[in-house]
Design an enzyme around this catalytic site. Structure first.
Site, mmCIF file in Angstrom:
data_model
loop_
_atom_site.group_PDB
_atom_site.id
_atom_site.type_symbol
_atom_site.label_atom_id
_atom_site.label_comp_id
_atom_site.label_asym_id
_atom_site.label_seq_id
_atom_site.Cartn_x
_atom_site.Cartn_y
_atom_site.Cartn_z
ATOM 1 N N CYS A 131 -40.869 26.111 9.956
ATOM 2 C CA CYS A 131 -40.750 24.821 10.621
ATOM 3 C C CYS A 131 -41.236 24.942 12.058
ATOM 4 O O CYS A 131 -41.421 26.025 12.583
ATOM 5 C CB CYS A 131 -39.312 24.340 10.614
ATOM 6 N N HIS B 41 -37.849 31.916 9.145
ATOM 7 C CA HIS B 41 -37.294 30.837 9.940
ATOM 8 C C HIS B 41 -37.960 30.900 11.312
ATOM 9 O O HIS B 41 -38.751 31.802 11.598
ATOM 10 C CB HIS B 41 -35.777 30.992 10.119
#
Length: 391
Positions: free
Chosen positions: A277, A234
């Protein structure tokens, strides 16, 4: 070599390159009367799922028309300015094939070495990184799956396995760390950069791929002629997250391996593949039910030479990861490396193919609602061509 044989020898590479704009090449072939009006209309309207399928049909059609038509097709590829500008990688085929077209030879009593341009014997090493070490180098994978807040990045093990297989196939010594905090990631990477002793790396539970599974390190890793770092996690803008949710800047990661007088990686290529991301936005839509998002961001532009950073998506947007099959980006990287390295393509060309492939994927049943666009940042000074190794 006959023109038809030249096309056959370079067929796969030509199809891959020309599929970048099939309409242009089809129109050029038609304008030069290499195919009939009827053939043009049929080729324009055939039902194929991908662009390369159209090019396969066109090239096969040309090859079936005989030697003269094949030679005319090669002449077109090499002399048309618009084709040369649109498909610059065609020049690489010409170089690899010692020119597709016959080169006129003049009789001369002057020895070849007397007329070669200065430095020509060093031309390859001037434009391409030399990869002579065995193994080629280290491939370090940081795979963060289980986070302290209870979240799980399902599908990331599929990515880690795919990366392991492809870089082992390319001759790298593959090492992996799992579920690291921000501080552990930072310290682990610094250990690799400084080639710390074995005990320090064992502290971070670094495992090595043996060909059938990961096992404890038996000897301290040493750098070769290239370095690959893959981080699956993440993140947030400009950073990847440790399993404690704390951010480690991508700029800081790359600067850990900056060139110094002491570094054995100075003047050698360092490639960072980041599956994460770059923000909270979804590109043109909502997530599909079996996709998860990796909350991370794009890197800053590196100020140092010989570094390539490829990130799964552009700044401020999410990157898609299928919970069963792995992420769009990593799976495309591995697939394109398997295909492109066998064709002798450099890594930048291969990553452009990744960009193209990922940009065409759909994350929703409604086309265009969920998209993804990877991003490449590079200060590589030469071509980086990775080659399969036999084990």
């Amino acid at each position: 070599m006959a023109a038809k044989d030249k096309i056959r020898r370079n067929k796969t590479a030509m199809q891959t390159i020309l599929s970048g704009d099939r309409r242009l090449i089809l129109n050029k072939v038609h304008e030069n009367n290499l195919i009939t009006e009827r053939e043009y209309n049929n080729l324009r309207s055939i039902n194929k799922e991908d662009e390369e399928g159209h090019i396969i049909e066109l090239v096969d059609k040309i090859m079936n028309k005989g030697e003269d038509r094949c030679q005319a097709f090669l002449n077109l590829l090499q002399t048309d300015d618009e084709i040369q500008e649109t498909f610059p990688n065609l020049k690489k085929i010409q170089l690899n094939d010692a020119c597709l077209l016959p080169t006129p030879v003049q009789v001369s009593s002057v020895h070849e070495s007397d007329v070669l341009p200065p430095g020509s014997k060093r031309r390859k090493e001037d434009v391409q990184y030399e990869l002579n070490s065995q193994p080629t180098g280290l491939c370090v994978i940081i795979n963060n799956m289980n986070f302290m807040d209870g979240t799980e990045r399902r599908g990331t093990d599929k990515d880690a396995q795919s990366l392991t297989e492809v870089f082992s196939w390319l001759g790298f010594r593959v090492l992996m760390c799992v579920d690291q905090t921000m501080d552990q990631m930072d310290r682990t990477l610094k250990c690799f950069a400084s080639q710390s002793d074995l005990s320090q790396l064992q502290e971070f539970n670094v495992k090595e791929w043996s060909g059938s599974g990961f096992a404890a390190l038996q000897e301290a890793p040493k750098h070769g002629d290239a370095f690959i770092c893959c981080i699956l996690s993440h993140g947030e803008k400009g950073a990847v997250l440790g399993i404690d949710g704390q951010p480690l800047s991508i700029t800081q990661i790359t600067r850990t391996f900056k060139a110094t007088d002491q570094s054995t990686l100075t003047n050698k290529p360092k490639v960072f593949l980041i599956q994460a991301c770059q923000g909270g936005k979804i590109q043109r839509g909502v997530l599909f039910k079996d996709l998860q998002a990796d909350d991370s961001h794009s890197p800053s532009t590196s100020e140092f030479a010989d570094v390539l950073v490829a990130v799964a998506t552009v700044e401020d947007h999410k990157a898609m990861r299928n919970i069963i099959h792995g992420s769009w980006f990593v799976q495309s990287v591995c697939r394109q490396l398997m295909e492109g390295c066998q064709r002798g393509e450099d890594i930048t060309t291969i990553l452009h193919s990744v960009n193209n492939e990922v940009s065409k994927k759909e994350g929703n049943s409604h086309p265009g609602e969920v998209k993804q666009m990877p991003e490449i940042r590079s200060t590589l000074r030469k071509s980086l061509v990775l080659s399969p190794h036999q084990h």
